[in-house]
Write a protein that holds these residues in place. Structure first.
Motif, PDB file in Angstrom:
ATOM      1  N   ASP A  66       0.833  -1.198   0.000  1.00  0.00           N
ATOM      2  CA  ASP A  66       0.000   0.000   0.000  1.00  0.00           C
ATOM      3  C   ASP A  66       0.869   1.250   0.000  1.00  0.00           C
ATOM      4  OD1 ASP A  66      -2.484  -1.339   0.033  1.00  0.00           O
ATOM      5  OD2 ASP A  66      -2.269  -1.705   2.182  1.00  0.00           O
ATOM      6  N   MET A  67       0.472   2.200  -0.843  1.00  0.00           N
ATOM      7  CA  MET A  67       1.261   3.419  -1.024  1.00  0.00           C
ATOM      8  C   MET A  67       0.345   4.634  -1.148  1.00  0.00           C
ATOM      9  SD  MET A  67       3.746   1.798  -3.944  1.00  0.00           S
ATOM     10  CE  MET A  67       2.649   0.456  -4.427  1.00  0.00           C
ATOM     11  N   GLU A  68       0.937   5.810  -0.965  1.00  0.00           N
ATOM     12  CA  GLU A  68       0.238   7.072  -1.213  1.00  0.00           C
ATOM     13  C   GLU A  68       1.184   8.021  -1.929  1.00  0.00           C
ATOM     14  OE1 GLU A  68      -2.042  10.785   1.001  1.00  0.00           O
ATOM     15  OE2 GLU A  68      -1.298   9.114   2.209  1.00  0.00           O
ATOM     16  N   THR A  69       0.681   8.636  -2.981  1.00  0.00           N
ATOM     17  CA  THR A  69       1.452   9.663  -3.683  1.00  0.00           C
ATOM     18  C   THR A  69       1.332  10.939  -2.860  1.00  0.00           C
ATOM     19  OG1 THR A  69       0.934   8.618  -5.785  1.00  0.00           O
ATOM     20  CG2 THR A  69       1.761  10.895  -5.866  1.00  0.00           C
ATOM     21  N   VAL A  70       2.455  11.420  -2.334  1.00  0.00           N
ATOM     22  CA  VAL A  70       2.417  12.561  -1.413  1.00  0.00           C
ATOM     23  C   VAL A  70       2.821  13.880  -2.058  1.00  0.00           C
ATOM     24  CG1 VAL A  70       2.609  11.185   0.684  1.00  0.00           C
ATOM     25  CG2 VAL A  70       4.682  11.976  -0.453  1.00  0.00           C
ATOM     26  N   SER A  71       3.564  13.842  -3.163  1.00  0.00           N
ATOM     27  CA  SER A  71       3.885  15.093  -3.852  1.00  0.00           C
ATOM     28  C   SER A  71       4.247  14.818  -5.304  1.00  0.00           C
ATOM     29  CB  SER A  71       5.024  15.860  -3.160  1.00  0.00           C
ATOM     30  OG  SER A  71       6.236  15.165  -3.263  1.00  0.00           O
ATOM     31  N   VAL A  72       3.824  15.744  -6.157  1.00  0.00           N
ATOM     32  CA  VAL A  72       4.116  15.675  -7.589  1.00  0.00           C
ATOM     33  C   VAL A  72       4.411  17.090  -8.062  1.00  0.00           C
ATOM     34  CG1 VAL A  72       3.231  15.080  -9.883  1.00  0.00           C
ATOM     35  CG2 VAL A  72       2.533  13.727  -7.895  1.00  0.00           C
ATOM     36  N   THR A  73       5.513  17.241  -8.791  1.00  0.00           N
ATOM     37  CA  THR A  73       5.888  18.537  -9.355  1.00  0.00           C
ATOM     38  C   THR A  73       6.215  18.344 -10.827  1.00  0.00           C
ATOM     39  OG1 THR A  73       6.858  19.154  -7.229  1.00  0.00           O
ATOM     40  CG2 THR A  73       7.448  20.511  -9.140  1.00  0.00           C
ATOM     41  N   THR A  74       5.454  18.994 -11.711  1.00  0.00           N
ATOM     42  CA  THR A  74       5.707  18.910 -13.153  1.00  0.00           C
ATOM     43  C   THR A  74       5.688  20.325 -13.734  1.00  0.00           C
ATOM     44  OG1 THR A  74       3.356  18.513 -13.550  1.00  0.00           O
ATOM     45  CG2 THR A  74       4.776  16.573 -13.441  1.00  0.00           C
TER      46      THR A  74
END
Length: 159
Positions: A66-74
């Motif tokens: 189990d995982m969670e995407t905590v930050s994305v920068t594009t």
């Protein structure tokens, strides 16, 4: 906690590498015995707050990662694209930091450098085994990432 770092230089545009890397269906098609799902429509893994599950199993025996995407920068332009995923499962814990940037490849061609850093702990594995965990994880993740971002996932692993 074991740590690993993978760097791939790919003859593909950054947006293509990124789209493929964060597709749950490509993960499922590329990783044997594993089904990857996301709480986000279209199975995207690169959306902040996405809850991701990688279920690896043989018959009734398996485990959930189990995982969670905590930050994305594009950002626009040539800046690096970055994604951080925290692994919060009962068996696998840690974090993934992925960075994709446009680079010049030999021959003056444009491509993408993908850097994947991961910290990983496996429940029940003693810390003294961290070097072995890192080595096995490096081989497994490098193989999986290469399949995921290549033109077509290996047909032998399609569901």
């Amino acid at each position: 906690m074991a740590e690993l770092a993978i760097t791939l230089r790919l003859p593909l545009p950054r947006d293509v590498v990124w789209r493929r890397l964060w597709s749950a269906s490509r993960h499922t098609a590329s990783i044997p015995l594993t089904v990857v799902t996301s709480s986000v429509p279209e199975g995207r893994l690169d959306v902040e707050g996405a809850l991701v599950r990688a279920r690896t199993a043989v018959g009734p025996w398996g485990f959930d990662d189990d995982m969670e995407t905590v930050s994305v920068t594009t950002p626009e332009g040539d800046g690096p694209w970055e994604c951080r995923i925290d692994k919060r499962g009962k068996v696998v814990h840690g974090a993934i930091d992925a960075v994709a940037r446009t680079v010049e490849l030999p021959g003056g061609r444009s491509g993408t450098e993908l850097r994947w850093r991961q910290r990983i702990t496996v429940t029940g594995m003693p810390r003294v085994a961290d070097p072995l965990t890192a080595a096995v994880a490096w081989v497994a993740y490098r193989t999986a990432i290469s399949r995921i971002v290549s033109g077509e996932p290996d047909a032998r692993h399609r569901r």
